[in-house]
Scaffold this motif. Structure first.
Motif, PDB file in Angstrom:
ATOM      1  N   LEU A   1       0.799  -1.215   0.000  1.00 21.83           N
ATOM      2  CA  LEU A   1       0.000   0.000   0.000  1.00 21.83           C
ATOM      3  C   LEU A   1       0.833   1.268   0.000  1.00 21.83           C
TER       4      LEU A   1
ATOM      5  N   GLN B   1      -0.499   4.276  -1.872  1.00 25.18           N
ATOM      6  CA  GLN B   1      -1.853   4.761  -1.618  1.00 25.18           C
ATOM      7  C   GLN B   1      -1.842   6.087  -0.880  1.00 25.18           C
TER       8      GLN B   1
ATOM      9  N   ARG C   1      -3.346   2.409   6.735  1.00 27.91           N
ATOM     10  CA  ARG C   1      -3.241   1.746   5.431  1.00 27.91           C
ATOM     11  C   ARG C   1      -4.086   0.494   5.371  1.00 27.91           C
TER      12      ARG C   1
ATOM     13  N   LEU D   1      -7.157  -0.237   2.756  1.00 28.14           N
ATOM     14  CA  LEU D   1      -7.287  -1.459   1.983  1.00 28.14           C
ATOM     15  C   LEU D   1      -8.653  -2.094   2.163  1.00 28.14           C
TER      16      LEU D   1
ATOM     17  N   ALA E   1     -11.266   2.216  -2.004  1.00 30.00           N
ATOM     18  CA  ALA E   1      -9.893   2.058  -2.480  1.00 30.00           C
ATOM     19  C   ALA E   1      -9.829   2.392  -3.967  1.00 30.00           C
ATOM     20  N   GLU E   2      -8.740   3.032  -4.384  1.00 28.48           N
ATOM     21  CA  GLU E   2      -8.617   3.468  -5.768  1.00 28.48           C
ATOM     22  C   GLU E   2      -8.135   2.330  -6.655  1.00 28.48           C
ATOM     23  N   TYR E   3      -8.618   2.311  -7.876  1.00 28.25           N
ATOM     24  CA  TYR E   3      -8.200   1.301  -8.824  1.00 28.25           C
ATOM     25  C   TYR E   3      -7.119   1.878  -9.733  1.00 28.25           C
ATOM     26  N   SER E   4      -6.592   1.042 -10.592  1.00 26.69           N
ATOM     27  CA  SER E   4      -5.577   1.502 -11.529  1.00 26.69           C
ATOM     28  C   SER E   4      -6.166   2.582 -12.433  1.00 26.69           C
TER      29      SER E   4
ATOM     30  N   ASN F   1       1.562  -2.501  -6.118  1.00 23.24           N
ATOM     31  CA  ASN F   1       0.657  -1.354  -6.037  1.00 23.24           C
ATOM     32  C   ASN F   1      -0.768  -1.710  -6.450  1.00 23.24           C
TER      33      ASN F   1
ATOM     34  N   LYS G   1      -4.500  -2.006  -6.082  1.00 21.58           N
ATOM     35  CA  LYS G   1      -5.302  -1.106  -5.260  1.00 21.58           C
ATOM     36  C   LYS G   1      -6.752  -1.532  -5.104  1.00 21.58           C
TER      37      LYS G   1
END
Length: 525
Positions: free
Chosen positions: A57, A60, A118, A122, A127-130, A478, A480
């Motif tokens: 993470l 992030q 963190r 998660l 949570a952010e994606y690619s 990474n 996410k």
């Protein structure tokens, strides 16, 4: 196809294993011909697990401070999830004082505030994606024009995001069905709301699958509240089209998506078991005639009392949309999981030649079983339909119907090409298209001996794809994608290290309001 319950408890809790890697910042240089190298595994202390979590993470963003949590907004490209009892856009873990929930832990030794933040990120549904990069002039390549050669191992970053995105369209189909599974036998179905994961798309057509077989009436009398499980016709998916100009520009074309869910009713289960091969209706007799599984064809071609067959509905809608957007750059993407993966292949085969000017057709399937014989596969390939099968090596469903003796033998047949063997057997099934192969064992969060339900679960598939770099590399540092839904649906298969942390938060994951894929029928998702 078939889905299996994830409620079976694990009989043994294995010692936790952590992938050790000198640095997660390296670039994996691999190819499909690379020799597979197993990552070095050790069973050290919990501190090592947390260190790996820290590395996982490290890119992030920190959690919003408590004073700003009420301003937190949902990421524009996240799945739409309803939170009936909570403020929209707010994570179910936000606002918790995590440090106070672990009074027995020494922050400096095992769980520092940074680790808590963190881990919270998660487990958060936000949570952010690619990132979505501009595909532009390369969209045909990502749509399979070259059968994804050189893009699968190692996995191209943009392709990874597209695969996950199409998987989320299938999750929307599951959610829409299980929010209202019953269907009247007396009148046509009412319009159905689908919460799409991408707001730039609009649903244009609901799709229904009908079984050609039925169950005795006494079944409904015995279990009247479960009548939807025995109904012959059921909502199975939808057609959606991209209408946002910015997204069309990013993708390089206007995309039409056909999304299909997996097995959810008793009669769909019954059709799955009709494994004999039958001839396609529109092919003349002769040697090497294309054949498909009887039950799959039944669900695809049978009409309902008040709905057209899946075949008729999808062909009619594709013709309409092709005519409506004539002159534009178009693509058709068919996606499905399990049974939906098999129906996706039948859909793609038919619509590819249903009218003049049909745009490029590609299939992104998850955990799909075999559909037909080698001649059927050759027919699909000859029509220039591109198929990318996402396969978990530990998912048994991807090796049926047909011959299945052991995972080792099946792997050898797959590598050398089992056409000759398959064509000489009564159950002469063969897969179609290119393959992206992932493994449950590569995830640092899932137990290496995860059960069949987990190995076939759609969210587990998306988790594995999001973390896949290459066949000889450990899980992506990474990655996410949120673990919240995975822990909700497959908590028995998540390593105890992470489930214990979630339990310590005293948070009921079911408060998220999302529909579990494993609580519909004793099924594999």
């Amino acid at each position: 196809m078939m889905q299996f319950s994830s409620t079976v408890p694990a009989h043994n809790l294995h010692k936790f294993q952590a992938i050790r890697c000198p640095s997660f910042s390296f670039r994996c240089q691999a190819s499909s011909s690379s020799t597979f190298q197993k990552p070095f595994v050790s069973t050290e202390s919990t501190r090592l697990h947390l260190a790996n979590l820290d590395k996982l993470l490290e890119t992030q963003k920190p959690v919003d401070p408590p004073s700003q949590l009420h301003h937190h907004q949902q990421h524009p490209h996240q799945p739409i999830i309803n939170h009936p009892k909570e403020k929209k856009g707010r994570s179910f873990l936000e606002g918790l004082n995590l440090a106070r929930l672990w009074p027995e832990m020494k922050a400096n030794e095992e769980m520092s505030p940074r680790h808590l933040n963190r881990l919270q990120r998660l487990l958060s549904m936000t949570a952010e994606y690619s990132p979505r990069n501009i595909l532009g002039g390369r969209w045909r390549e990502y749509h399979g024009s070259n059968d994804w050669k050189g893009m699968l191992d190692p996995l191209d970053e943009n392709l990874r995001r597209e695969v996950v995105r199409y998987g989320e369209f299938v999750q929307a189909a599951y959610q829409a069905f299980h929010s209202d599974p019953a269907m009247s036998t007396e009148e046509p179905p009412h319009p159905r709301h689908v919460s799409l994961p991408d707001r730039s798309y609009r649903v244009t057509k609901s799709l229904y699958a009908t079984s050609s077989i039925g169950l005795p009436k006494w079944v409904d009398d015995v279990a009247p509240d479960l009548g939807w499980m025995t109904q012959r016709s059921s909502w199975v998916g939808y057609v959606a089209v991209c209408e946002d100009r910015r997204e069309i520009a990013r993708m390089g074309r206007r995309d039409i998506v056909i999304s299909l869910r997996g097995t959810s009713t008793c009669l769909e289960w019954a059709e799955n078991m009709r494994a004999q091969l039958v001839d396609l209706e529109d092919v003349p007799e002769g040697q090497g005639k294309p054949k498909v599984e009887c039950g799959f064809m039944s669900l695809y071609k049978t009409k309902g009392a008040h709905v057209a067959s899946l075949s008729e509905s999808v062909v009619e809608e594709v013709k309409r949309l092709v005519n409506l957007y004539r002159g534009e750059e178009l693509s058709i993407t068919v996606t499905g999981h399990s049974l939906g993966a098999t129906l996706a292949l039948l859909v793609a085969d038919e619509i590819s030649t249903c009218c003049a000017g049909v745009p490029p057709v590609a299939v992104f399937s998850f955990g799909g079983p075999r559909v037909g014989n080698k001649a059927f596969g050759d027919r699909v390939t000859a029509k220039n339909v591109k198929v990318l099968r996402i396969v978990n090596s530990q998912d048994v469903i991807t090796r049926v119907p047909g011959i299945f003796v052991s995972e080792e033998l099946d792997e050898k047949i797959r590598r050398v090409g089992g056409g000759v063997l398959e064509e000489t057997t009564p159950l002469a099934y063969s897969h179609v298209g290119s393959e992206l192969r992932v493994q449950t064992k590569m995830s640092p969060y899932l137990k290496p001996d995860a059960d069949m339900a987990c190995c076939h679960d759609l969210e587990a598939y998306l988790h594995l794809v999001d973390g896949f770099l290459a066949s000889n590399c450990p899980f992506r540092a990474n990655a996410k994608r949120s673990l919240a839904r995975l822990m909700q649906d497959q908590s028995a298969n998540v390593k105890k290290l992470y489930t214990s942390r979630a339990k310590a938060l005293t948070v009921n994951l079911n408060r998220q309001g999302s529909i579990s894929m494993s609580n519909c029928l004793p099924s594999p998702s």
